[in-house]
Design an enzyme around this catalytic site. Structure first.
Site, PDB file in Angstrom:
ATOM      1  N   SER A 175       3.794  -2.315  10.207  1.00  7.59           N
ATOM      2  CA  SER A 175       5.249  -2.393  10.385  1.00  7.59           C
ATOM      3  C   SER A 175       5.838  -3.755  10.038  1.00  7.59           C
ATOM      4  CB  SER A 175       5.646  -1.970  11.808  1.00  7.59           C
ATOM      5  OG  SER A 175       5.272  -0.624  12.041  1.00  7.59           O
ATOM      6  N   GLU A 182      -5.087  -4.888  10.685  1.00  2.00           N
ATOM      7  CA  GLU A 182      -4.049  -3.870  10.857  1.00  2.00           C
ATOM      8  C   GLU A 182      -4.265  -3.143  12.184  1.00  2.00           C
ATOM      9  OE1 GLU A 182      -2.170  -2.727   6.828  1.00  2.00           O
ATOM     10  OE2 GLU A 182      -3.833  -1.368   7.195  1.00  2.00           O
ATOM     11  N   GLY A 198       2.890   2.218  10.758  1.00  5.60           N
ATOM     12  CA  GLY A 198       3.832   3.319  10.579  1.00  5.60           C
ATOM     13  C   GLY A 198       4.583   3.698  11.843  1.00  5.60           C
ATOM     14  N   ASN A 242       0.868  -1.181   0.000  1.00  5.69           N
ATOM     15  CA  ASN A 242       0.000   0.000   0.000  1.00  5.69           C
ATOM     16  C   ASN A 242       0.901   1.226   0.000  1.00  5.69           C
ATOM     17  OD1 ASN A 242      -1.796   2.036   0.497  1.00  5.69           O
ATOM     18  ND2 ASN A 242      -2.397   1.341   2.545  1.00  5.69           N
ATOM     19  N   TRP A 243       0.966   1.865  -1.143  1.00  3.77           N
ATOM     20  CA  TRP A 243       1.886   3.004  -1.270  1.00  3.77           C
ATOM     21  C   TRP A 243       1.372   4.270  -0.574  1.00  3.77           C
ATOM     22  CZ3 TRP A 243       4.120   3.133  -6.978  1.00  3.77           C
ATOM     23  CH2 TRP A 243       4.795   1.917  -7.220  1.00  3.77           C
ATOM     24  N   LYS A 244       0.110   4.271  -0.190  1.00  2.00           N
ATOM     25  CA  LYS A 244      -0.499   5.448   0.458  1.00  2.00           C
ATOM     26  C   LYS A 244      -0.279   6.691  -0.425  1.00  2.00           C
ATOM     27  CE  LYS A 244       0.019   3.064   4.818  1.00  2.00           C
ATOM     28  NZ  LYS A 244       0.114   3.136   6.271  1.00  2.00           N
ATOM     29  N   HIS A 292      -9.276   1.081   5.271  1.00  4.09           N
ATOM     30  CA  HIS A 292      -7.982   1.322   5.914  1.00  4.09           C
ATOM     31  C   HIS A 292      -8.169   2.283   7.096  1.00  4.09           C
ATOM     32  CE1 HIS A 292      -3.853   2.454   6.631  1.00  4.09           C
ATOM     33  NE2 HIS A 292      -3.513   1.366   5.976  1.00  4.09           N
ATOM     34  N   GLU A 318      -6.493   4.685   8.079  1.00  9.44           N
ATOM     35  CA  GLU A 318      -6.285   6.103   7.759  1.00  9.44           C
ATOM     36  C   GLU A 318      -7.544   6.700   7.114  1.00  9.44           C
ATOM     37  OE1 GLU A 318      -2.641   5.403   5.650  1.00  9.44           O
ATOM     38  OE2 GLU A 318      -1.741   4.804   7.551  1.00  9.44           O
TER      39      GLU A 318
END
Ligand code: 13P
Length: 249
Positions: free
Chosen positions: A212, A166, A172, A9-11, A94, A96
């Site tokens: 992570s 997650e 992160g 997942n490159w975000k 997700h 975020e």
């Protein structure tokens, strides 16, 4: 049979030229062929990424989509728009998106329905916050997230669902759930699916871990029986690191 999957997942990272450069690096890597490989670049670069990876084993997937098919939703994209450029899998839920864009379980249920209506595969993310884990509520929180967004689906729809646990406190932060903590939660989720549907469905559902995952811990996490792969953030932005994780199976 459930599949092993490693998805990057490159975000909100990598502009067009960086996307092209990273894809060129990814194409140089050797892979052992023991799992499916996916990358989720940013929306403006998805089309080009699909073109560049057309004949490769790396699938290009979306990071998000709206539940409506079209209309006055400034800044959003629909399932059919993703499908139209060759994106057949989308990450939904997700943390975020939940935290910064107020996505609720109810909204996510609608997004899941929209994706499935377009025969897309969904990587559905969920996970508890640190306060939930400290209070010992982590299993209840995760069970509720899954129930609210997915348990209305008929059993046959689940062949298009991949789960991604997650824990928010591990995203992160460099702090990973231990392989034992991941295994414990994955086994709990699988049992919840068995209780709601069937043992066969539970056994066939891939459950990824995210938070992570790095080249140095992927092997121990993936060695757990109920961990079927990873959703990788930071370490997916470097081709060698990402493929060390891919080859950790
Ligand atoms: P990190 O691997 O950077 O912790 O991110 C995990 C993640 O959010 C993947 O979706």
């Amino acid at each position: 049979m459930r599949k092993n999957i490693v998805a990057g997942n490159w975000k909100m990272n990598n502009d067009l030229s960086q996307t092209q450069a990273l894809i060129a690096d990814l194409k140089q890597q050797k892979e052992a062929g023991r799992c499916e490989i996916m990358i989720a670049p940013t929306m403006p670069n998805l089309y080009n990424a699909c073109e560049l990876l057309r004949d490769s084993k790396i699938e290009v997937i979306g990071q998000n989509m709206h539940f409506a098919s079209h209309g006055a939703y400034t800044g959003e994209v629909s399932a059919s728009m993703l499908k139209g450029i060759g994106v057949n899998t989308v990450i939904l839920g997700h943390s975020e998106r939940r935290t910064y864009f107020n996505e609720t379980d109810e909204m996510l249920a609608q997004k899941v329905d929209a994706a499935l209506a377009h025969e897309m595969r969904v990587i559905f993310c969920f996970g508890e916050e640190l306060k939930d884990r400290k209070a010992g509520n982590h299993e209840a929180v995760v069970a509720t997230q899954i129930k609210n967004a997915l348990f209305h689906l008929p059993e046959r729809a689940w062949k298009h669902i991949v789960l991604a646990y997650e824990p928010v406190w591990a995203i992160g932060t460099g702090e990973t759930a231990t392989p034992e903590q991941a295994q414990e939660m994955h086994a709990f989720i699988r049992k919840a699916i068995e209780n709601q549907y069937s043992a066969v469905l539970a056994d066939n559902t891939s459950i990824l871990y995210g938070g992570s995952v790095k080249p140095n811990n992927a092997k121990s996490i993936f060695s757990k029986p109920d961990v079927d792969g990873g959703l990788i953030g930071g370490a997916a932005l470097q081709a060698e690191d990402f493929f060390t994780i891919v080859n950790a199976f």
